[in-house]
Design a protein around this motif. Sequence first.
Motif, PDB file in Angstrom:
ATOM      1  N   GLU A  14       1.471  -5.057 -10.340  1.00  0.00           N
ATOM      2  CA  GLU A  14       1.047  -5.026 -11.737  1.00  0.00           C
ATOM      3  C   GLU A  14       1.928  -4.098 -12.573  1.00  0.00           C
ATOM      4  OE1 GLU A  14      -1.257  -4.433  -9.158  1.00  0.00           O
ATOM      5  OE2 GLU A  14      -1.764  -6.575  -9.142  1.00  0.00           O
ATOM      6  N   SER A  15       2.312  -2.954 -12.006  1.00  0.00           N
ATOM      7  CA  SER A  15       3.130  -2.005 -12.772  1.00  0.00           C
ATOM      8  C   SER A  15       4.609  -2.383 -12.772  1.00  0.00           C
ATOM      9  CB  SER A  15       2.962  -0.585 -12.222  1.00  0.00           C
ATOM     10  OG  SER A  15       3.514  -0.472 -10.929  1.00  0.00           O
ATOM     11  N   MET A  16       5.003  -3.239 -11.839  1.00  0.00           N
ATOM     12  CA  MET A  16       6.390  -3.693 -11.769  1.00  0.00           C
ATOM     13  C   MET A  16       6.392  -5.206 -11.538  1.00  0.00           C
ATOM     14  SD  MET A  16       9.382  -2.294  -9.295  1.00  0.00           S
ATOM     15  CE  MET A  16      10.345  -1.233 -10.344  1.00  0.00           C
ATOM     16  N   PRO A  17       6.274  -5.986 -12.606  1.00  0.00           N
ATOM     17  CA  PRO A  17       6.252  -7.441 -12.462  1.00  0.00           C
ATOM     18  C   PRO A  17       7.483  -7.955 -11.717  1.00  0.00           C
ATOM     19  CG  PRO A  17       5.681  -6.798 -14.701  1.00  0.00           C
ATOM     20  CD  PRO A  17       6.152  -5.562 -13.995  1.00  0.00           C
ATOM     21  N   GLY A  18       7.258  -8.913 -10.839  1.00  0.00           N
ATOM     22  CA  GLY A  18       8.345  -9.483 -10.052  1.00  0.00           C
ATOM     23  C   GLY A  18       8.608  -8.757  -8.752  1.00  0.00           C
ATOM     24  N   LEU A  19       7.902  -7.662  -8.517  1.00  0.00           N
ATOM     25  CA  LEU A  19       8.119  -6.880  -7.299  1.00  0.00           C
ATOM     26  C   LEU A  19       7.950  -7.736  -6.047  1.00  0.00           C
ATOM     27  CD1 LEU A  19       8.560  -4.087  -5.943  1.00  0.00           C
ATOM     28  CD2 LEU A  19       6.075  -3.799  -6.008  1.00  0.00           C
ATOM     29  N   ASP A  20       6.897  -8.525  -5.997  1.00  0.00           N
ATOM     30  CA  ASP A  20       6.647  -9.322  -4.805  1.00  0.00           C
ATOM     31  C   ASP A  20       7.657 -10.459  -4.630  1.00  0.00           C
ATOM     32  OD1 ASP A  20       5.511 -10.448  -7.053  1.00  0.00           O
ATOM     33  OD2 ASP A  20       3.686 -11.095  -6.070  1.00  0.00           O
ATOM     34  N   ASP A  21       8.429 -10.783  -5.666  1.00  0.00           N
ATOM     35  CA  ASP A  21       9.490 -11.773  -5.548  1.00  0.00           C
ATOM     36  C   ASP A  21      10.768 -11.172  -4.966  1.00  0.00           C
ATOM     37  OD1 ASP A  21       7.895 -13.744  -6.706  1.00  0.00           O
ATOM     38  OD2 ASP A  21       8.570 -13.226  -8.730  1.00  0.00           O
ATOM     39  N   ASN A  22      10.899  -9.850  -5.034  1.00  0.00           N
ATOM     40  CA  ASN A  22      12.124  -9.172  -4.605  1.00  0.00           C
ATOM     41  C   ASN A  22      11.947  -8.279  -3.386  1.00  0.00           C
ATOM     42  OD1 ASN A  22      13.864 -10.086  -6.785  1.00  0.00           O
ATOM     43  ND2 ASN A  22      12.490  -8.908  -8.087  1.00  0.00           N
ATOM     44  N   LEU A  23      10.761  -8.247  -2.832  1.00  0.00           N
ATOM     45  CA  LEU A  23      10.485  -7.373  -1.709  1.00  0.00           C
ATOM     46  C   LEU A  23       9.778  -8.170  -0.627  1.00  0.00           C
ATOM     47  CD1 LEU A  23      10.492  -4.365  -0.759  1.00  0.00           C
ATOM     48  CD2 LEU A  23       8.200  -4.203  -1.721  1.00  0.00           C
ATOM     49  N   ILE A  24      10.307  -8.096   0.570  1.00  0.00           N
ATOM     50  CA  ILE A  24       9.701  -8.801   1.694  1.00  0.00           C
ATOM     51  C   ILE A  24       9.050  -7.768   2.599  1.00  0.00           C
ATOM     52  CG2 ILE A  24      10.146 -10.238   3.712  1.00  0.00           C
ATOM     53  CD1 ILE A  24      12.639 -11.276   2.188  1.00  0.00           C
ATOM     54  N   THR A  25       7.803  -7.981   2.929  1.00  0.00           N
ATOM     55  CA  THR A  25       7.115  -7.097   3.858  1.00  0.00           C
ATOM     56  C   THR A  25       6.778  -7.881   5.125  1.00  0.00           C
ATOM     57  OG1 THR A  25       4.949  -7.611   2.912  1.00  0.00           O
ATOM     58  CG2 THR A  25       6.123  -5.728   1.993  1.00  0.00           C
ATOM     59  N   SER A  26       6.580  -7.154   6.201  1.00  0.00           N
ATOM     60  CA  SER A  26       6.242  -7.764   7.487  1.00  0.00           C
ATOM     61  C   SER A  26       5.053  -7.036   8.076  1.00  0.00           C
ATOM     62  CB  SER A  26       7.423  -7.668   8.447  1.00  0.00           C
ATOM     63  OG  SER A  26       8.518  -8.402   7.973  1.00  0.00           O
ATOM     64  N   PRO A  27       4.251  -7.745   8.851  1.00  0.00           N
ATOM     65  CA  PRO A  27       3.060  -7.116   9.418  1.00  0.00           C
ATOM     66  C   PRO A  27       3.367  -6.147  10.560  1.00  0.00           C
ATOM     67  CG  PRO A  27       3.244  -9.375  10.174  1.00  0.00           C
ATOM     68  CD  PRO A  27       4.331  -9.164   9.158  1.00  0.00           C
ATOM     69  N   ASP A  28       4.572  -6.242  11.150  1.00  0.00           N
ATOM     70  CA  ASP A  28       4.911  -5.363  12.266  1.00  0.00           C
ATOM     71  C   ASP A  28       6.426  -5.244  12.374  1.00  0.00           C
ATOM     72  OD1 ASP A  28       6.025  -7.345  14.326  1.00  0.00           O
ATOM     73  OD2 ASP A  28       4.099  -8.243  13.816  1.00  0.00           O
ATOM     74  N   PRO A  29       6.917  -4.248  13.113  1.00  0.00           N
ATOM     75  CA  PRO A  29       8.368  -4.044  13.201  1.00  0.00           C
ATOM     76  C   PRO A  29       9.096  -5.165  13.939  1.00  0.00           C
ATOM     77  CG  PRO A  29       7.218  -2.525  14.641  1.00  0.00           C
ATOM     78  CD  PRO A  29       6.175  -3.218  13.819  1.00  0.00           C
ATOM     79  N   MET A  59       0.824  -1.210   0.000  1.00  0.00           N
ATOM     80  CA  MET A  59       0.000   0.000   0.000  1.00  0.00           C
ATOM     81  C   MET A  59       0.861   1.265   0.000  1.00  0.00           C
ATOM     82  SD  MET A  59      -3.136  -1.175   2.500  1.00  0.00           S
ATOM     83  CE  MET A  59      -3.362   0.478   3.039  1.00  0.00           C
ATOM     84  N   GLU A  60       1.934   1.289   0.797  1.00  0.00           N
ATOM     85  CA  GLU A  60       2.782   2.482   0.865  1.00  0.00           C
ATOM     86  C   GLU A  60       3.468   2.734  -0.473  1.00  0.00           C
ATOM     87  OE1 GLU A  60       4.616   5.876   2.338  1.00  0.00           O
ATOM     88  OE2 GLU A  60       2.984   4.719   3.201  1.00  0.00           O
ATOM     89  N   LEU A  61       3.974   1.688  -1.108  1.00  0.00           N
ATOM     90  CA  LEU A  61       4.609   1.856  -2.424  1.00  0.00           C
ATOM     91  C   LEU A  61       3.612   2.355  -3.454  1.00  0.00           C
ATOM     92  CD1 LEU A  61       6.868  -1.310  -2.673  1.00  0.00           C
ATOM     93  CD2 LEU A  61       7.601   1.050  -2.343  1.00  0.00           C
ATOM     94  N   SER A  62       2.420   1.836  -3.396  1.00  0.00           N
ATOM     95  CA  SER A  62       1.385   2.254  -4.331  1.00  0.00           C
ATOM     96  C   SER A  62       1.034   3.721  -4.114  1.00  0.00           C
ATOM     97  CB  SER A  62       0.144   1.378  -4.164  1.00  0.00           C
ATOM     98  OG  SER A  62      -0.888   1.831  -5.002  1.00  0.00           O
ATOM     99  N   TYR A  63       0.907   4.116  -2.838  1.00  0.00           N
ATOM    100  CA  TYR A  63       0.515   5.486  -2.518  1.00  0.00           C
ATOM    101  C   TYR A  63       1.610   6.496  -2.847  1.00  0.00           C
ATOM    102  CZ  TYR A  63      -0.874   9.570   0.180  1.00  0.00           C
ATOM    103  OH  TYR A  63      -1.191  10.839   0.557  1.00  0.00           O
ATOM    104  N   THR A  64       2.857   6.215  -2.406  1.00  0.00           N
ATOM    105  CA  THR A  64       3.915   7.208  -2.560  1.00  0.00           C
ATOM    106  C   THR A  64       4.605   7.165  -3.916  1.00  0.00           C
ATOM    107  OG1 THR A  64       5.525   5.740  -1.530  1.00  0.00           O
ATOM    108  CG2 THR A  64       4.416   7.318  -0.099  1.00  0.00           C
ATOM    109  N   LEU A  65       4.708   5.982  -4.513  1.00  0.00           N
ATOM    110  CA  LEU A  65       5.471   5.852  -5.754  1.00  0.00           C
ATOM    111  C   LEU A  65       4.648   5.391  -6.948  1.00  0.00           C
ATOM    112  CD1 LEU A  65       8.545   4.034  -4.185  1.00  0.00           C
ATOM    113  CD2 LEU A  65       8.357   6.460  -4.718  1.00  0.00           C
ATOM    114  N   GLN A  66       3.379   5.082  -6.723  1.00  0.00           N
ATOM    115  CA  GLN A  66       2.519   4.527  -7.764  1.00  0.00           C
ATOM    116  C   GLN A  66       3.125   3.235  -8.324  1.00  0.00           C
ATOM    117  OE1 GLN A  66       3.088   8.212  -7.990  1.00  0.00           O
ATOM    118  NE2 GLN A  66       1.462   8.029  -6.492  1.00  0.00           N
ATOM    119  N   VAL A  67       3.750   2.448  -7.451  1.00  0.00           N
ATOM    120  CA  VAL A  67       4.339   1.164  -7.825  1.00  0.00           C
ATOM    121  C   VAL A  67       3.466   0.058  -7.256  1.00  0.00           C
ATOM    122  CG1 VAL A  67       6.320  -0.368  -7.490  1.00  0.00           C
ATOM    123  CG2 VAL A  67       6.683   2.063  -7.926  1.00  0.00           C
ATOM    124  N   THR A  68       3.074  -0.856  -8.108  1.00  0.00           N
ATOM    125  CA  THR A  68       2.270  -2.005  -7.709  1.00  0.00           C
ATOM    126  C   THR A  68       2.869  -3.261  -8.336  1.00  0.00           C
ATOM    127  OG1 THR A  68       0.815  -1.893  -9.629  1.00  0.00           O
ATOM    128  CG2 THR A  68       0.164  -0.575  -7.693  1.00  0.00           C
TER     129      THR A  68
END
Length: 96
Positions: free
Chosen positions: A13-28, A2-11
């Motif tokens: 869909e717009s950047m294929p493979g993004l979810d393969d190269n980026l790890i997110t966590s639900p909390d710090p 959500m933050e990438l989509s909001y601040t950079l307009q990156v999803t």
Amino acid sequence: FMELSYTLQVTPESMPGLDDNLITSPDPYSAAEGSHAIAILTEWDEFKTLDYQRIYNSMSKPAFLFDGRNILDHAALREIGFEVYAIGKPVPSKMF
């Protein structure tokens, strides 16, 4: 993403493979688990009140903390055991 989509307009869909190269966590706490370093790059208040003892306990050692906004109590973090580096602040001589 959500933050990438909001601040950079990156999803996935717009950047294929993004979810393969980026790890997110639900909390710090889960984000820091097993890591050697964390970097605080914002002055948001939520980072001032985290349980840094809990974070330190879950990290690999040595555990580094980089405070890019100088918002944290560096002496308290060093007392916990972190190796703290802050932008624009000298490294304490006892660390060498």
